[in-house]
Design a protein around this motif. Structure first.
Motif, PDB file in Angstrom:
ATOM      1  N   ALA A 120       0.623  -1.145   0.147  1.00 28.13           N
ATOM      2  CA  ALA A 120       0.128   0.188   0.167  1.00 28.13           C
ATOM      3  C   ALA A 120       0.672   1.405  -0.027  1.00 28.13           C
ATOM      4  O   ALA A 120       0.426   2.246  -0.746  1.00 28.13           O
ATOM      5  N   ALA A 121       1.976   1.209   0.894  1.00 30.28           N
ATOM      6  CA  ALA A 121       2.723   2.447   0.765  1.00 30.28           C
ATOM      7  C   ALA A 121       3.670   2.687  -0.451  1.00 30.28           C
ATOM      8  O   ALA A 121       3.703   3.621  -0.939  1.00 30.28           O
ATOM      9  N   SER A 122       3.892   1.575  -1.114  1.00 31.91           N
ATOM     10  CA  SER A 122       4.576   1.568  -2.474  1.00 31.91           C
ATOM     11  C   SER A 122       3.663   2.031  -3.402  1.00 31.91           C
ATOM     12  O   SER A 122       4.129   2.726  -4.400  1.00 31.91           O
ATOM     13  N   LEU A 123       2.312   1.914  -3.420  1.00 25.99           N
ATOM     14  CA  LEU A 123       1.273   2.089  -4.487  1.00 25.99           C
ATOM     15  C   LEU A 123       1.377   3.871  -4.307  1.00 25.99           C
ATOM     16  O   LEU A 123       1.033   4.436  -5.259  1.00 25.99           O
ATOM     17  N   LEU A 124       1.097   4.226  -3.064  1.00 22.56           N
ATOM     18  CA  LEU A 124       0.947   5.758  -2.656  1.00 22.56           C
ATOM     19  C   LEU A 124       2.413   6.314  -3.410  1.00 22.56           C
ATOM     20  O   LEU A 124       2.115   7.389  -3.965  1.00 22.56           O
ATOM     21  N   ALA A 125       3.398   6.018  -3.328  1.00 30.50           N
ATOM     22  CA  ALA A 125       4.644   6.350  -3.791  1.00 30.50           C
ATOM     23  C   ALA A 125       4.595   6.538  -5.217  1.00 30.50           C
ATOM     24  O   ALA A 125       4.962   7.323  -5.999  1.00 30.50           O
ATOM     25  N   PHE A 126       4.622   5.104  -5.896  1.00 32.92           N
ATOM     26  CA  PHE A 126       4.932   4.945  -7.245  1.00 32.92           C
ATOM     27  C   PHE A 126       3.581   5.206  -7.970  1.00 32.92           C
ATOM     28  O   PHE A 126       3.862   5.850  -9.327  1.00 32.92           O
ATOM     29  N   VAL A 127       2.355   5.370  -7.654  1.00 30.38           N
ATOM     30  CA  VAL A 127       1.359   5.528  -8.728  1.00 30.38           C
ATOM     31  C   VAL A 127       1.007   7.026  -8.292  1.00 30.38           C
ATOM     32  O   VAL A 127       0.658   7.945  -9.262  1.00 30.38           O
ATOM     33  N   PHE A 128       1.081   7.440  -7.046  1.00 34.12           N
ATOM     34  CA  PHE A 128       0.565   9.118  -6.717  1.00 34.12           C
ATOM     35  C   PHE A 128       1.515   9.911  -6.336  1.00 34.12           C
ATOM     36  O   PHE A 128       1.292  11.111  -6.203  1.00 34.12           O
ATOM     37  N   ASN A 129       2.821   9.550  -6.485  1.00 32.48           N
ATOM     38  CA  ASN A 129       3.855  10.217  -5.893  1.00 32.48           C
ATOM     39  C   ASN A 129       3.822  10.894  -4.647  1.00 32.48           C
ATOM     40  O   ASN A 129       4.182  12.098  -4.379  1.00 32.48           O
ATOM     41  N   ARG A 130       3.177  10.257  -3.634  1.00 38.77           N
ATOM     42  CA  ARG A 130       2.869  10.652  -2.443  1.00 38.77           C
ATOM     43  C   ARG A 130       3.780  10.096  -1.291  1.00 38.77           C
ATOM     44  O   ARG A 130       4.183   9.059  -1.377  1.00 38.77           O
TER      45      ARG A 130
END
Length: 282
Positions: free
Chosen positions: A136-146
């Motif tokens: 989930a944390a990876s998706l925030l970073a890689f999809v949303f650049n969050r």
């Protein structure tokens, strides 16, 4: 997001130490950046597929299967509408086949409940099948650049090497404040790519720092394991659509009790249904 965000952690490094560490990581990255296909897109679906595939699977194996999977199922709608046997058939060779079930179910959730758009809330992502805190944390970073706190095998290796010299039994909660403190909040996507590439290189250059992690487990040999038998059973089901349960022991060269136990687990996980003496792929 679950846990504290990068901006909410206690100070474990000075600003000078943070900047020096970032400079070193980015210096390496500028020269040794890996050109991976899922890094050349911002498409949420494509990145999700890569993240699920990369769970417990080496990059080299994912590189072989990812382009084919994306070509066959290019978006949430296509994957959600595909019969599961087709999805599982395309997944063959990656191992840990439950991920194919999870990904298929996620595609249907996104299509039916989120209008085809991957949600950008970490708690919601963690409610999806097969998505834990790290993914989930990876998706925030890689999809949303969050900004998020990503701790996976390569990143863990970097932080143990640089900040836990000589220590063993290092736990992820000890690492997380360092990950938070050093996160490049302006571009977390590239920052975590850089950390992963450095971690991958470290494994080849020095004794693996992850062996000093409290979470380190050496994987049991694959040959002859239940994992191998599971894969063979699913391969038969993908090929033939169904198999007579009584035929599995001689087909696989294992005893009846072991075949029944593995088959029972696969049934509980949702791979097939029983029709009389047949196991039929769902």
């Amino acid at each position: 997001m679950a846990g504290a965000s990068p901006g909410e952690q206690e100070e474990v490094l000075s600003s000078h130490e943070v900047m020096e560490f970032r400079e070193n990581v980015y210096r390496f990255y500028r020269v040794h950046r890996r050109d991976l296909p899922w890094r050349n897109t911002k498409d949420a679906y494509s990145i999700l597929v890569s993240e699920v595939m990369l769970q417990q699977t080496q990059v080299e194996r994912v590189l072989e299967r990812y382009p084919r999977f994306i070509a066959r199922f290019p978006d949430f709608s296509t994957l959600a509408g595909a019969p599961f046997p087709e999805v599982l058939g395309e997944w063959q060779g990656l191992g840990y086949n439950r991920r194919a079930i999870f990904l298929h179910r996620i595609a249907r959730l996104v299509r039916d409940e989120y209008s085809g758009c991957l949600p950008d809330d970490e708690g919601t992502l963690m409610s999806f099948p097969g998505i834990g805190e790290a993914t989930a944390a990876s998706l925030l970073a890689f999809v949303f650049n969050r900004p998020s706190i990503v701790v996976e095998t390569n990143i863990r290796r970097v932080f143990i090497h640089f900040f836990f010299e000589g220590q063993s039994g290092v736990k992820d909660p000890e690492i997380r404040p360092f990950v938070a403190a050093t996160c490049d909040r302006e571009n977390p996507r590239e920052w975590y790519y850089a950390l992963m590439d450095l971690g991958s290189a470290l494994k080849k250059q020095i004794p693996n720092p992850n062996r000093r992690s409290a979470h380190y487990r050496k994987q049991a040999p694959f040959e002859g394991s239940d994992r191998m038998v599971r894969g063979k059973i699913l391969g038969i089901l993908v090929r033939d659509g169904a198999v007579r349960e009584s035929d599995l022991p001689w087909m696989l060269g294992i005893d009846r009790q072991r075949a029944e136990a593995i088959l029972s687990t696969l049934e509980k996980e949702g791979f097939f249904k029983r029709e009389g003496e047949l196991a039929v792929l769902l």
